[in-house]
Write an enzyme that holds these catalytic residues in place. Structure first.
Site, PDB file in Angstrom:
ATOM      1  N   ALA A 135      -7.965   7.760  -7.791  1.00 20.39           N
ATOM      2  CA  ALA A 135      -7.485   6.852  -8.900  1.00 20.39           C
ATOM      3  C   ALA A 135      -6.267   7.105  -9.488  1.00 20.39           C
ATOM      4  O   ALA A 135      -5.675   6.656 -10.355  1.00 20.39           O
ATOM      5  CB  ALA A 135      -8.540   7.048 -10.098  1.00 20.39           C
TER       6      ALA A 135
ATOM      7  N   LEU B  69      -0.983   4.280  -4.595  1.00 16.53           N
ATOM      8  CA  LEU B  69      -1.646   2.907  -4.722  1.00 16.53           C
ATOM      9  C   LEU B  69      -2.424   2.457  -5.749  1.00 16.53           C
ATOM     10  O   LEU B  69      -2.350   1.166  -6.134  1.00 16.53           O
ATOM     11  CB  LEU B  69      -2.389   2.871  -3.335  1.00 16.53           C
ATOM     12  CG  LEU B  69      -3.005   1.764  -2.713  1.00 16.53           C
ATOM     13  CD1 LEU B  69      -1.926   0.825  -2.648  1.00 16.53           C
ATOM     14  CD2 LEU B  69      -3.854   2.006  -1.655  1.00 16.53           C
TER      15      LEU B  69
ATOM     16  N   GLY C  61      -3.952 -11.321   3.491  1.00 17.03           N
ATOM     17  CA  GLY C  61      -4.349 -12.170   2.126  1.00 17.03           C
ATOM     18  C   GLY C  61      -3.071 -12.941   1.704  1.00 17.03           C
ATOM     19  O   GLY C  61      -3.170 -13.451   0.468  1.00 17.03           O
TER      20      GLY C  61
ATOM     21  N   HIS D 123       0.784  -5.409  10.480  1.00 16.39           N
ATOM     22  CA  HIS D 123       0.868  -6.698   9.673  1.00 16.39           C
ATOM     23  C   HIS D 123       1.458  -7.732  10.745  1.00 16.39           C
ATOM     24  O   HIS D 123       0.936  -9.010  10.751  1.00 16.39           O
ATOM     25  CB  HIS D 123       2.111  -6.444   8.659  1.00 16.39           C
ATOM     26  CG  HIS D 123       1.710  -5.484   7.601  1.00 16.39           C
ATOM     27  ND1 HIS D 123       0.117  -5.137   7.342  1.00 16.39           N
ATOM     28  CD2 HIS D 123       2.310  -4.646   6.843  1.00 16.39           C
ATOM     29  CE1 HIS D 123       0.115  -4.388   6.171  1.00 16.39           C
ATOM     30  NE2 HIS D 123       1.534  -3.887   6.154  1.00 16.39           N
TER      31      HIS D 123
ATOM     32  N   HIS E  95      -3.155  -5.974   4.193  1.00 14.13           N
ATOM     33  CA  HIS E  95      -2.844  -6.961   3.108  1.00 14.13           C
ATOM     34  C   HIS E  95      -1.907  -8.076   3.452  1.00 14.13           C
ATOM     35  O   HIS E  95      -2.011  -9.197   2.731  1.00 14.13           O
ATOM     36  CB  HIS E  95      -2.309  -6.310   1.821  1.00 14.13           C
ATOM     37  CG  HIS E  95      -0.815  -5.740   2.060  1.00 14.13           C
ATOM     38  ND1 HIS E  95      -0.230  -5.081   2.773  1.00 14.13           N
ATOM     39  CD2 HIS E  95       0.238  -6.544   1.284  1.00 14.13           C
ATOM     40  CE1 HIS E  95       0.847  -4.998   2.711  1.00 14.13           C
ATOM     41  NE2 HIS E  95       1.391  -5.884   1.753  1.00 14.13           N
TER      42      HIS E  95
HETATM   43  C1  BG6 Z   1       2.719  -1.712   3.666  1.00  9.96           C
HETATM   44  C2  BG6 Z   1       3.872  -0.718   4.188  1.00  9.96           C
HETATM   45  O1  BG6 Z   1       1.738  -1.625   4.698  1.00  9.96           O
HETATM   46  O2  BG6 Z   1       3.411  -2.988   3.475  1.00  9.96           O
HETATM   47  C3  BG6 Z   1       5.430  -0.739   3.471  1.00  9.96           C
HETATM   48  O3  BG6 Z   1       3.406   0.527   4.381  1.00  9.96           O
HETATM   49  C4  BG6 Z   1       5.692  -2.103   3.258  1.00  9.96           C
HETATM   50  O4  BG6 Z   1       6.164   0.132   4.260  1.00  9.96           O
HETATM   51  C5  BG6 Z   1       4.843  -3.084   2.661  1.00  9.96           C
HETATM   52  O5  BG6 Z   1       6.714  -1.915   2.266  1.00  9.96           O
HETATM   53  C6  BG6 Z   1       5.155  -4.336   2.580  1.00  9.96           C
HETATM   54  O6  BG6 Z   1       4.300  -5.212   1.866  1.00  9.96           O
HETATM   55  P1  BG6 Z   1       4.848  -6.472   1.100  1.00  9.96           P
HETATM   56  O7  BG6 Z   1       3.548  -7.152   0.562  1.00  9.96           O
HETATM   57  O8  BG6 Z   1       5.577  -5.736   0.046  1.00  9.96           O
HETATM   58  O9  BG6 Z   1       5.554  -7.253   2.001  1.00  9.96           O
END
Ligand code: BG6
Length: 483
Positions: free
Chosen positions: A13, A17, A182, A241, A179
């Site tokens: 917490a 992040l 999402g 990603h 993420h």
């Molecule tokens: C994260 C990576 O998963 O995604 C980072 O660890 C990167 O290095 C980030 O900057 C990018 O996410 P977003 O949503 O800002 O494009």
């Protein structure tokens, strides 16, 4: 009927992040009344913190408006903090007691539990073991565990972690966050493909020349170079990603919108990907721009005191992947990602082949491209040829442009984390990474990462387009720069 109670526990917490992403996300969902009525939030970490101190750490990222003060206070009253170690039962027992209290307060209805592990991998195993021993539901409610990458460092360590988790939890309790799943435009990929008759019939090797998936950032790794140097851009962005986007672009239509059907199709794509050849890869590492004496100079990757002088960690990578199946054989999927480049942008670009039997003057027809811009400024646009309007006969390239900022002016696009958190509450795993999916992604990248250990990345300047060899590699695979 009483509302069932829920608790959302944030492990780690006090970390980065938690304060930058998790608490703000919880706040926005709470503020917009998207969460269940009876929900409580508990932070858990090792440091001795008061709730006041914890609040101070995340408040500025929550962007609370003056008019929201009352709701904000209500949110804070639902937040608690538990101090505890990660490898010792005591703290977890306190947590369990706190949750028991919530059950008592809710007329003894069992509490549904969401455990978010915003923790370094080194304490992952301890925390999950402790949770299993001390903090599980007793069968009349549910427990879901949300985890953040890195999910291991390579195939082997990822398997160790997955096996460990499988001993403690069932697959439907595990929510591995990526993420990018999402993001609005990533979620839109399936609708575009399977909701429009026009695209799917041409979505194959007969019509598509190449698929380019790009992730660019215009900032470097300052502040997290220690983590980054252990990981590199391929583990940080490409293996997760970009591969998620690739599977959504390439997969067959699933039997239904059910999470298992969708993830089955994604896994099939991963299984059909051939080994990545070293000659189909370009890696780069950024250097500072300008003279060392220049005050506005942005520093190079290795100028960072957290990075070893001889680091070969790539901050840029391009890799060309091939999917050996009936739909895609021969179509290069070019994945490209990098830090400290000229712009911040993520997009998918599907480049069609040149038309057959061209009747226009040579070189006049540009290739059709369907572009899905993930960020910034979400958009879908089709680059296509049209007659140059007016008296002439010439042709020119134009766009059919769906820009969300003009078409959906009044719609707020939720942050990726907001949507994903809600999906965990609802128990939808469509946008979370299944164990076998993760395993296949590592199978593709682990051999490449091993080979790359001996490769010195090409230098590129902070703020540039990256190593020039990358454009060369794209051309070699038939990508045409249309300008
Ligand atoms: C994260 C990576 O998963 O995604 C980072 O660890 C990167 O290095 C980030 O900057 C990018 O996410 P977003 O949503 O800002 O494009």
């Amino acid at each position: 009927e009483e509302d069932p109670p829920y608790v959302f526990v944030v492990f780690g917490a006090s970390g980065d992040l938690a304060k930058k992403k998790i608490y703000p996300t919880l706040w926005w969902l709470f503020r917009d009344a998207l969460l269940p009525n009876n929900v409580n939030f508990v932070g858990y970490a090792r440091s001795a913190l008061s709730m006041e101190q914890l609040k101070a750490s995340f408040e500025k990222y929550c962007k609370v408006r003056e008019s929201e003060k009352e709701t904000w206070d209500r949110f804070l009253r639902k937040c608690a903090y538990v101090q505890g170690k990660y490898d010792d039962a005591e703290g977890f027992k306190c947590l369990q007691k706190l949750i028991d209290g919530m059950q008592t307060a809710a007329n003894n209805i069992a509490v549904n539990r969401l455990y978010y592990l915003a923790l370094p991998p080194s304490v992952f195993a301890d925390v999950t073991t402790q949770l299993k021993e001390n903090c599980m539901d007793k069968g009349d409610s549910w427990t879901r565990v949300i985890i953040e990458k890195p999910f291991g460092h390579d195939l082997q360590s990822s398997r160790v972690l997955s096996d460990h988790l499988a001993r403690l939890f069932k697959e439907d309790q595990l929510y591995r966050i990526d993420h990018y799943l999402g993001k609005e435009m990533v979620q839109n990929l399936m609708v575009l493909r399977f909701g429009n008759r026009i695209f799917n019939p041409s979505w194959n090797r007969d019509n598509i020349g190449s698929v380019l998936i790009t992730f660019k950032e215009d900032f470097g790794t300052e502040g997290r170079a220690g983590y980054f140097d252990q990981s590199g851009i391929i583990r940080d962005v490409m293996q997760n990603h970009l591969m998620q986007i690739l599977t959504l672009v390439a997969m067959e239509k699933p039997a239904s919108l059910n999470a298992e059907d969708i993830r089955d199709e994604k896994v099939k794509v991963l299984k059909a990907i051939s080994d990545i050849k070293l000659e189909d890869v370009v890696v780069g590492q950024y250097i500072g721009d300008g003279e060392a004496s220049d005050e506005s100079r942005r520093m190079g990757y290795k100028d960072d005191s957290e990075v070893p002088r001889d680091s070969k960690t790539p901050t840029y990578a391009m890799a060309v992947l091939h999917i050996k199946n009936e739909r895609w054989e021969g179509v290069p999927f070019i994945l490209r990602c990098g830090k400290a480049l000229n712009e911040k942008k993520a997009e998918v670009r599907v480049q069609y082949k040149q038309v057959n039997g061209d009747i226009y003057p040579a070189g006049d027809l540009k290739r059709t491209e369907l572009v899905m811009r993930v960020q910034p400024n979400e958009a879908v646009y089709l680059k296509m040829m049209t007659k140059k309007p007016g008296m002439g006969f010439g042709v020119e390239e134009t766009e059919l442009d769906l820009s969300y900022s003009s078409r959906y002016k009044d719609t707020r696009l939720p942050d990726a984390y907001e949507r994903l958190f809600l999906e965990v509450f609802m128990g939808s795993q469509i946008n979370f990474v299944r164990t076998d999916e993760l395993d296949y992604a590592w199978r593709i990248f682990t051999p490449l990462l091993e080979k790359l250990e001996k490769v010195t990345p090409t230098q590129y300047k902070f703020g540039s387009r990256g190593p020039p060899e990358a454009d060369e590699l794209m051309r070699r695979h038939g990508f045409v720069f249309t300008g």
